[in-house]
Design a protein around this motif. Sequence first.
Motif: not given
Length: 151
Positions: A77-83
Motif C-alpha cells: 500500500a505504501a509503495m502504491s500510494m507513494s508512486f
Amino acid sequence: MTVSHIIVAFGLLAVNNSERRLGWAVALSVLGVFCFIATYSMGLGPITWVYSSEIYPLRLRAQAASIGVAVNRLTNAAMSMSFISIYHALTISGTFFLFAGMGVVAWLFFYFLFPETKGMPLEEVEKEFSYGWVYRKGRRMDDGNELQAIP
C-alpha cells in the motif's frame, strides 16, 4: 525484475526526452512491464508466501505469518500510494531506476541473508534460523561442539 525495471526506465526516458512520438520506446516500455510481470510471477511473487510459511518456528507460525501478511500488505500500500509523489520528484524514468536500485539491494539482501530451504525438513529450517548466521557459515563451532541456539 531489476532488468525489467531498467528496460522500462530507458523506454520512458526516451519518450520523455523526445519531441516526437517514439513508437519503439513505448513498445520497449510495454515489453519491460510484461517482462516484470512474468519474472515477478515466477520468482518473488510466490516465493514470498512459500518462504514465509517455512521460516517461522512451529509454535509461532500462525502469529508470525499473520504479522508477515500485514507487513506485506502495508508495504504494498505504501509503495502504491507513494508512486505518484516519487514520480513527480524524480521523473517517471527516475522512479523506475530507483525501483531497479531497490531490486539490486533486495537481491543482495536475499542472496547473503536468506538460506536455501529447498528440500529441508521444517525442523532443519527452524535450526537454520535459530542458530543464525554462524550456523549457516560453519554448522559447528571451531572446537567441534554443536552450536547452541542464540536466545
